[in-house]
Scaffold this motif. Structure first.
Motif, short mmCIF file in Angstrom:
data_model
loop_
_atom_site.label_atom_id
_atom_site.label_comp_id
_atom_site.label_asym_id
_atom_site.label_seq_id
_atom_site.Cartn_x
_atom_site.Cartn_y
_atom_site.Cartn_z
N ARG A 213 0.83 -1.21 0.00
CA ARG A 213 0.00 0.00 0.00
C ARG A 213 0.87 1.26 0.00
NH1 ARG A 213 -3.07 -0.11 5.06
NH2 ARG A 213 -3.98 -1.97 4.10
N ARG A 214 1.92 1.26 0.82
CA ARG A 214 2.80 2.42 0.88
C ARG A 214 3.54 2.62 -0.45
NH1 ARG A 214 5.83 1.23 6.45
NH2 ARG A 214 7.58 1.88 5.15
N LEU A 215 3.96 1.53 -1.07
CA LEU A 215 4.62 1.65 -2.37
C LEU A 215 3.69 2.23 -3.42
CD1 LEU A 215 6.82 -1.55 -2.89
CD2 LEU A 215 7.59 0.82 -2.69
N PRO A 223 -3.44 5.28 -6.44
CA PRO A 223 -3.14 4.07 -5.66
C PRO A 223 -4.32 3.13 -5.47
CG PRO A 223 -2.19 6.03 -4.61
CD PRO A 223 -3.10 6.52 -5.71
N ALA A 224 -5.55 3.67 -5.51
CA ALA A 224 -6.73 2.83 -5.34
C ALA A 224 -6.99 1.96 -6.57
CB ALA A 224 -7.95 3.68 -5.03
N HIS A 225 -6.44 2.36 -7.71
CA HIS A 225 -6.60 1.61 -8.96
C HIS A 225 -5.22 1.45 -9.61
CE1 HIS A 225 -10.56 3.52 -8.24
NE2 HIS A 225 -11.03 2.34 -8.64
N PRO A 226 -4.37 0.60 -9.04
CA PRO A 226 -2.98 0.49 -9.51
C PRO A 226 -2.89 -0.08 -10.92
CG PRO A 226 -3.48 -1.25 -7.94
CD PRO A 226 -4.65 -0.33 -7.93
N LEU A 227 -1.91 0.41 -11.65
CA LEU A 227 -1.62 -0.09 -12.99
C LEU A 227 -0.26 -0.79 -13.05
CD1 LEU A 227 -2.75 3.01 -15.11
CD2 LEU A 227 -4.03 0.91 -14.64
N VAL A 228 0.59 -0.55 -12.07
CA VAL A 228 1.94 -1.11 -12.07
C VAL A 228 2.07 -2.24 -11.05
CG1 VAL A 228 4.40 -0.63 -11.71
CG2 VAL A 228 2.95 1.07 -12.83
N LEU A 229 1.69 -1.98 -9.81
CA LEU A 229 1.79 -2.98 -8.74
C LEU A 229 0.39 -3.53 -8.49
CD1 LEU A 229 3.32 -4.55 -6.71
CD2 LEU A 229 3.47 -2.53 -5.24
N ASN A 230 0.10 -4.63 -9.17
CA ASN A 230 -1.27 -5.13 -9.22
C ASN A 230 -1.51 -6.29 -8.26
OD1 ASN A 230 -2.65 -3.59 -11.41
ND2 ASN A 230 -0.91 -4.34 -12.60
N THR A 231 -2.75 -6.38 -7.80
CA THR A 231 -3.18 -7.50 -6.98
C THR A 231 -3.74 -8.59 -7.88
OG1 THR A 231 -3.74 -6.09 -5.09
CG2 THR A 231 -4.81 -8.24 -5.20
N VAL A 235 -4.19 -14.64 -4.61
CA VAL A 235 -2.87 -15.23 -4.88
C VAL A 235 -1.77 -14.35 -4.32
CG1 VAL A 235 -1.30 -16.15 -6.62
CG2 VAL A 235 -3.78 -16.29 -6.98
N GLY A 236 -1.65 -13.12 -4.83
CA GLY A 236 -0.58 -12.24 -4.37
C GLY A 236 -0.49 -10.98 -5.21
N TYR A 237 0.74 -10.60 -5.57
CA TYR A 237 0.97 -9.34 -6.28
C TYR A 237 1.82 -9.58 -7.53
CZ TYR A 237 -0.57 -7.46 -1.81
OH TYR A 237 -1.29 -7.19 -0.68
N ARG A 238 1.67 -8.66 -8.49
CA ARG A 238 2.44 -8.75 -9.73
C ARG A 238 2.89 -7.36 -10.15
NH1 ARG A 238 -1.41 -10.50 -13.17
NH2 ARG A 238 -1.74 -8.35 -13.90
N PHE A 239 4.18 -7.22 -10.48
CA PHE A 239 4.73 -5.97 -10.98
C PHE A 239 4.64 -5.97 -12.50
CE2 PHE A 239 8.39 -3.61 -12.68
CZ PHE A 239 8.16 -2.36 -12.14
#
Length: 277
Positions: A213-215, A223-231, A235-239
């Protein structure tokens, strides 16, 4: 240069002589923590309240701060915020007698790199201090620059640039983003991130969630609608590195792209679905 070279710890004696500031108002805790840290080769300074701790940090800059959550005059949350304002990436490990998740998250959101809940093992604290300092060292990192979309990772300089501008990151934020940049478009679970970035086999997964969240607040246009650091829900996260010039992190994403990306993410389910945010 492989990712394993960066994330492999250096020799144990490489941390000898590093300065740790312990801000703790309990004399017994302060004495025990100080003894263990000195036995591990650290130089230890001590302060008994928040204001004294900040003054000590200004007079004799430490390499890391061990910070109690509940302090007289100025509590640990505010001290941590001021450390971030005045010293940027100075690593902070927070000690707290408040075990509830919201209290732990409050410390992480204030900028703490790590935390321990009282009562804790002094030996574990020493290991946490060593872990955080090893991650924040630049001397043992090989030369090498990696570009991923609009991000440039310079391991030797311990710096990540976004479209040419250096990001102001804490030690753990740098570790996490660097780890993700090394693995573009790969889904990483919170358990894997906790193990590889924090060095914990077991731990509170909300630690990862808060750092993500801080990143996002530092690299995403929204940040509420990320395009780079996605959920990836459940499962987890994807850059996902956006191509250079696409403007993913400065608010200039074309409306049709932003709408598509955000719509796709919303279709995955509500926030917190699968326990991953």
């Amino acid at each position: 240069m492989s990712p394993s070279q960066y994330f492999a710890p250096p020799q144990a004696d490489a941390l000898a002589g590093r300065r740790v500031l312990v801000i703790e108002d309990d004399p017994m805790v302060c004495e025990v923590v100080g003894q263990y840290l000195r036995s591990a080769g650290f130089v230890v300074d001590e302060a008994v309240d928040g204001l004294a701790g900040l003054r000590r940090a200004e007079a004799v800059p430490p390499d890391l701060v061990v910070l109690d959550r509940m302090l007289p005059l100025l509590d640990g949350i505010e001290v941590c915020r001021r450390i971030r304002q005045n010293w940027g990436a100075l690593p902070v490990i927070m000690l707290t007698a408040l075990g509830e998740e919201e209290h732990r998250i409050a410390g992480l959101e204030a900028g703490a790199d790590d935390y321990l809940v009282k009562p804790f093992s002094p030996r574990e604290l020493v290991l946490r201090v060593q872990s955080v300092l090893r991650r924040s060292r630049s001397e043992s990192i090989p030369e090498g620059i990696l570009e991923a979309g609009e991000f440039t990772l310079n391991l030797a300089a311990h710096q990540i640039r976004l479209r040419g501008t250096p990001l102001v990151l804490t030690a753990r934020e740098f570790d996490l983003l660097a780890y993700l940049i090394w693995r573009p478009s790969k889904v990483l679970t919170r358990e894997e991130l906790l193990r590889s970035v924090w060095g914990w086999e077991f731990g509170d997964l909300s630690t990862v969630t808060v750092h993500v969240r801080r990143l996002r607040e530092k690299i995403e246009a929204d940040p509420a609608h990320p395009l780079v650091l996605n959920t990836v829900w459940g499962v987890g996260y994807r850059f996902d590195p956006v191509p250079l010039g696409a403007g993913a992190a400065d608010g200039t994403v074309p409306a049709e792209k932003a709408g598509t990306a955000r719509g796709a993410q919303s279709a995955d389910g509500p926030k917190n679905a699968g326990g991953t945010t």
